[in-house]
Design a protein around this motif. Structure first.
Motif, short mmCIF file in Angstrom:
data_model
loop_
_atom_site.label_atom_id
_atom_site.label_comp_id
_atom_site.label_asym_id
_atom_site.label_seq_id
_atom_site.Cartn_x
_atom_site.Cartn_y
_atom_site.Cartn_z
N SER A 13 0.83 -1.21 0.00
CA SER A 13 0.00 0.00 0.00
C SER A 13 0.86 1.25 0.00
CB SER A 13 -0.91 0.01 1.23
OG SER A 13 -1.79 -1.09 1.19
N THR A 15 -1.17 4.62 -0.31
CA THR A 15 -2.06 5.72 0.03
C THR A 15 -3.02 5.31 1.13
OG1 THR A 15 -1.94 6.55 -2.24
CG2 THR A 15 -3.76 7.35 -0.89
N ALA A 17 -6.11 6.93 3.37
CA ALA A 17 -7.05 8.00 3.71
C ALA A 17 -7.34 7.87 5.20
CB ALA A 17 -8.34 7.88 2.91
N VAL A 67 -12.63 12.52 -1.79
CA VAL A 67 -11.41 11.78 -2.13
C VAL A 67 -11.63 11.18 -3.52
CG1 VAL A 67 -9.85 9.91 -1.49
CG2 VAL A 67 -10.95 11.30 0.30
N VAL A 71 -7.56 4.62 -3.03
CA VAL A 71 -7.09 4.53 -1.65
C VAL A 71 -6.80 3.07 -1.34
CG1 VAL A 71 -7.81 4.77 0.77
CG2 VAL A 71 -8.28 6.61 -0.88
N LEU A 74 -8.19 2.69 4.24
CA LEU A 74 -8.95 3.73 4.92
C LEU A 74 -8.77 3.49 6.40
CD1 LEU A 74 -10.93 6.07 5.17
CD2 LEU A 74 -12.79 4.38 4.98
N PRO A 95 -11.94 1.38 -0.85
CA PRO A 95 -10.55 1.16 -0.45
C PRO A 95 -10.24 -0.33 -0.49
CG PRO A 95 -11.91 1.55 1.48
CD PRO A 95 -12.79 1.77 0.27
#
Length: 135
Positions: A13, A15, A17, A67, A71, A74, A95
Motif C-alpha cells: 500500500s 495511500t 485516507a 477523495v 485509496v 482507509l 478502499p
C-alpha cells in the motif's frame, strides 16, 4: 485477517485516507497518520472540521466523497456508533482495506464492507501493526 495478509496489505500500500484526521498532536488521529507518513505513506486527511487546511502535505477533505483518487487503506478514527453514517461513502470509495483503530468495532459495518468485498481490521492500531509486521 492473518498477520501475513496484513503484512502484505501494509507493504503493498502507498495511500492511506484517514477519516477523523486532526492537526492536534495529542490525538491518535494525528500521531498515528504522522508515523505512517514518516514511513513513506501518502496520507489523505478527511475531517469536515479542518476542511481546506493542510496536513501531511495534503488538503484536508470535508468528506470521503471528496477523495477522488484510489485509496489502499482507509484508517478510521471515529466512534463505533457513527460508522453507519459513513457506510455509503466508504462503499463508493472502495478502499482495498478498511482499518478501524484501537477501541473501534462495529460488527454491522464490518459485515457490510466484507459483503462488498472490502476486508476490515477492527479494534487494532495501524501503527503498532505496521511496526510489528513491517518494521
Amino acid at each position: 485477517m492473518q498477520p501475513e495478509d496484513t503484512r502484505e496489505f501494509l507493504t503493498g500500500s502507498r495511500t492511506i485516507a484517514v477519516l477523523g484526521a486532526t492537526p492536534n498532536p495529542d490525538k491518535a488521529g494525528f500521531y498515528i497518520p504522522q508515523r505512517m507518513h514518516a514511513k513513506g505513506y501518502r496520507i489523505v486527511p478527511v475531517n469536515p472540521t479542518y476542511a481546506g487546511q493542510t496536513l501531511w502535505g495534503e488538503r484536508v477533505r470535508a468528506s470521503l466523497g471528496e477523495v477522488d483518487e484510489p485509496v489502499d487503506i482507509l484508517n478510521v478514527f471515529r466512534r463505533s456508533e457513527t460508522l453507519g453514517g459513513h457506510l455509503e461513502e466508504v462503499l463508493a470509495l472502495r478502499p482495498r482495506l478498511v482499518w478501524l483503530q484501537s477501541g473501534i468495532r462495529n460488527e454491522h459495518f464490518g459485515k457490510a464492507l466484507e459483503a462488498a468485498g472490502i476486508p476490515v481490521v477492527q479494534d487494532a492500531c495501524l501503527a503498532v501493526s505496521h511496526r510489528l509486521l513491517v518494521g
